[in-house]
Design a protein around this motif. Structure first.
Motif, PDB file in Angstrom:
ATOM      1  N   PRO A 149       0.828  -1.214   0.000  1.00  0.00           N
ATOM      2  CA  PRO A 149       0.000   0.000   0.000  1.00  0.00           C
ATOM      3  C   PRO A 149       0.855   1.252   0.000  1.00  0.00           C
ATOM      4  N   LYS A 150       0.271   2.362  -0.398  1.00  0.00           N
ATOM      5  CA  LYS A 150       0.976   3.640  -0.351  1.00  0.00           C
ATOM      6  C   LYS A 150       0.932   4.158   1.080  1.00  0.00           C
ATOM      7  N   ILE A 151       2.115   4.451   1.599  1.00  0.00           N
ATOM      8  CA  ILE A 151       2.217   4.937   2.971  1.00  0.00           C
ATOM      9  C   ILE A 151       2.033   6.443   2.984  1.00  0.00           C
ATOM     10  N   GLY A 152       1.273   6.918   3.946  1.00  0.00           N
ATOM     11  CA  GLY A 152       0.949   8.339   4.009  1.00  0.00           C
ATOM     12  C   GLY A 152       2.047   9.179   4.615  1.00  0.00           C
ATOM     13  N   ASP A 153       1.666  10.364   5.065  1.00  0.00           N
ATOM     14  CA  ASP A 153       2.643  11.318   5.581  1.00  0.00           C
ATOM     15  C   ASP A 153       3.240  10.900   6.924  1.00  0.00           C
ATOM     16  N   GLY A 154       2.643   9.914   7.574  1.00  0.00           N
ATOM     17  CA  GLY A 154       3.149   9.488   8.872  1.00  0.00           C
ATOM     18  C   GLY A 154       4.363   8.593   8.784  1.00  0.00           C
ATOM     19  N   GLU A 155       4.886   8.419   7.576  1.00  0.00           N
ATOM     20  CA  GLU A 155       6.002   7.499   7.380  1.00  0.00           C
ATOM     21  C   GLU A 155       7.214   7.898   8.204  1.00  0.00           C
ATOM     22  N   GLU A 156       7.402   9.251   8.388  1.00  0.00           N
ATOM     23  CA  GLU A 156       8.585   9.695   9.110  1.00  0.00           C
ATOM     24  C   GLU A 156       8.510   9.349  10.595  1.00  0.00           C
ATOM     25  N   ASP A 157       7.313   8.960  11.075  1.00  0.00           N
ATOM     26  CA  ASP A 157       7.174   8.601  12.480  1.00  0.00           C
ATOM     27  C   ASP A 157       7.679   7.191  12.760  1.00  0.00           C
ATOM     28  N   SER A 158       7.970   6.445  11.724  1.00  0.00           N
ATOM     29  CA  SER A 158       8.446   5.074  11.887  1.00  0.00           C
ATOM     30  C   SER A 158       9.970   5.038  11.798  1.00  0.00           C
ATOM     31  N   LEU A 159      10.577   4.177  12.604  1.00  0.00           N
ATOM     32  CA  LEU A 159      12.025   4.015  12.554  1.00  0.00           C
ATOM     33  C   LEU A 159      12.428   3.396  11.222  1.00  0.00           C
ATOM     34  N   LYS A 160      13.582   3.809  10.711  1.00  0.00           N
ATOM     35  CA  LYS A 160      14.069   3.307   9.425  1.00  0.00           C
ATOM     36  C   LYS A 160      14.294   1.791   9.488  1.00  0.00           C
ATOM     37  N   ASP A 161      13.673   1.077   8.540  1.00  0.00           N
ATOM     38  CA  ASP A 161      13.811  -0.382   8.423  1.00  0.00           C
ATOM     39  C   ASP A 161      13.333  -1.136   9.664  1.00  0.00           C
ATOM     40  N   ALA A 162      12.507  -0.483  10.488  1.00  0.00           N
ATOM     41  CA  ALA A 162      12.046  -1.128  11.727  1.00  0.00           C
ATOM     42  C   ALA A 162      11.251  -2.393  11.424  1.00  0.00           C
ATOM     43  N   GLY A 163      10.373  -2.329  10.417  1.00  0.00           N
ATOM     44  CA  GLY A 163       9.550  -3.485  10.083  1.00  0.00           C
ATOM     45  C   GLY A 163      10.391  -4.701   9.714  1.00  0.00           C
ATOM     46  N   GLN A 164      11.464  -4.468   8.972  1.00  0.00           N
ATOM     47  CA  GLN A 164      12.338  -5.567   8.554  1.00  0.00           C
ATOM     48  C   GLN A 164      13.008  -6.225   9.757  1.00  0.00           C
ATOM     49  N   TYR A 165      13.491  -5.389  10.691  1.00  0.00           N
ATOM     50  CA  TYR A 165      14.165  -5.941  11.864  1.00  0.00           C
ATOM     51  C   TYR A 165      13.185  -6.628  12.811  1.00  0.00           C
ATOM     52  N   ILE A 166      11.972  -6.107  12.889  1.00  0.00           N
ATOM     53  CA  ILE A 166      10.940  -6.770  13.693  1.00  0.00           C
ATOM     54  C   ILE A 166      10.678  -8.162  13.133  1.00  0.00           C
ATOM     55  N   GLY A 167      10.573  -8.252  11.807  1.00  0.00           N
ATOM     56  CA  GLY A 167      10.343  -9.538  11.166  1.00  0.00           C
ATOM     57  C   GLY A 167      11.478 -10.520  11.430  1.00  0.00           C
ATOM     58  N   ILE A 168      12.715 -10.042  11.351  1.00  0.00           N
ATOM     59  CA  ILE A 168      13.871 -10.903  11.609  1.00  0.00           C
ATOM     60  C   ILE A 168      13.855 -11.428  13.039  1.00  0.00           C
ATOM     61  N   LEU A 169      13.610 -10.524  13.994  1.00  0.00           N
ATOM     62  CA  LEU A 169      13.595 -10.925  15.401  1.00  0.00           C
ATOM     63  C   LEU A 169      12.474 -11.914  15.685  1.00  0.00           C
ATOM     64  N   GLU A 170      11.287 -11.666  15.124  1.00  0.00           N
ATOM     65  CA  GLU A 170      10.170 -12.574  15.397  1.00  0.00           C
ATOM     66  C   GLU A 170      10.437 -13.962  14.827  1.00  0.00           C
ATOM     67  N   ARG A 171      11.066 -14.039  13.659  1.00  0.00           N
ATOM     68  CA  ARG A 171      11.370 -15.358  13.088  1.00  0.00           C
ATOM     69  C   ARG A 171      12.410 -16.097  13.928  1.00  0.00           C
ATOM     70  N   LEU A 172      13.395 -15.365  14.430  1.00  0.00           N
ATOM     71  CA  LEU A 172      14.397 -15.997  15.286  1.00  0.00           C
ATOM     72  C   LEU A 172      13.776 -16.495  16.581  1.00  0.00           C
ATOM     73  N   PHE A 173      12.874 -15.688  17.154  1.00  0.00           N
ATOM     74  CA  PHE A 173      12.180 -16.103  18.380  1.00  0.00           C
ATOM     75  C   PHE A 173      11.322 -17.338  18.121  1.00  0.00           C
ATOM     76  N   VAL A 174      10.548 -17.313  17.029  1.00  0.00           N
ATOM     77  CA  VAL A 174       9.675 -18.444  16.705  1.00  0.00           C
ATOM     78  C   VAL A 174      10.502 -19.706  16.491  1.00  0.00           C
ATOM     79  N   PHE A 175      11.600 -19.588  15.759  1.00  0.00           N
ATOM     80  CA  PHE A 175      12.494 -20.727  15.526  1.00  0.00           C
ATOM     81  C   PHE A 175      13.003 -21.275  16.852  1.00  0.00           C
TER      82      PHE A 175
END
Length: 239
Positions: A149-175
């Motif tokens: 989806p197209k991300i709105g103006d609130g994009e700057e409120d998110s940490l850079k690449d935070a979603g990617q690192y969250i995904g990595i951590l969750e997969r490591l935890f699940v494993f």
């Protein structure tokens, strides 16, 4: 069996760790004229030779390099924006097929299931981590890219690449939970992520973003669970 694991590790490092996005973009733009394509093939050849550390297996490294060049060139020639996901899947399946054929020729898989020693066991851990971190990250992004989806103006409120690192951590935890036999903890982790991740998506216009995140989350958890149980199976049957 150990030969197959080594070849998979070399391939995943070459394709998902030691290949910057700038190289991929250069290859897609210049195709067979891209110098990055030749660098990429050279890395695969050298990396395969280094991980094998056996001069009698040198033909494997040379064949891996040659077939990698042909497969990548075919992919670049046929790939466009509309079939990018299909091209990526076909490319990886072709590389995997070559690896399976070579490993089975030099070390028949069904006849060499035994892997002795802690060093060989370490190869399994390395392979699992590679699948959980760079491979899963790139694969999930490609698979769900059509729904991005197209991300709105609130994009700057998110940490850079935070979603990617969250995904990595969750997969490591699940494993970790899976191999420790604590599968119920995966449910708690999913519930906790849902509370924090979806708590801010209260606007009805955020529905597409919510669905996009949900698809990515379920893919991430599913992949980690699959890798975890595959690791347990191999760990149990190759000792």
């Amino acid at each position: 069996m150990i030969l197959l694991v080594k070849l998979l590790i070399a391939h995943l490092i070459g394709d998902f760790v030691l290949q910057p996005n700038s190289w991929i973009e250069d290859k897609e733009a210049k195709k067979g004229k891209s110098i990055k394509l030749y660098y990429h093939v050279l890395i695969h050849t050298v990396l395969t030779g280094l991980i094998l550390l056996d001069y009698t297996l040198l033909p494997i490294a040379l064949i891996i390099g040659g077939t990698h060049f042909v497969i990548d060139l075919c992919k670049l020639s046929m790939q466009n924006q509309s079939n990018k996901r299909m091209a990526f899947t076909a490319d990886q399946l072709a590389h995997l097929l070559i690896i399976l054929i070579l490993s089975n020729y030099y070390e028949p898989i069904l006849h060499t299931i035994q892997m002795d020693g802690a060093k060989n066991q370490l190869y399994l851990i390395v392979l699992a981590v590679l699948l959980l971190v760079p491979v899963s990250s790139k694969t999930i992004i490609i698979l769900i890219s059509k729904w991005s989806p197209k991300i709105g103006d609130g994009e700057e409120d998110s940490l850079k690449d935070a979603g990617q690192y969250i995904g990595i951590l969750e997969r490591l935890f699940v494993f970790g939970f899976v191999i420790l036999g604590q599968i119920q903890a995966v449910g708690f982790l999913l519930a906790a992520k849902s509370v924090f991740r979806f708590g801010d998506l209260k606007d009805p216009t955020d529905r597409k973003l919510t669905e996009y995140i949900l698809i990515g989350t379920l893919l991430s958890f599913g992949i980690a669970i699959l890798i975890g149980y595959t690791y347990l199976y191999l760990d149990k049957n190759i000792k």
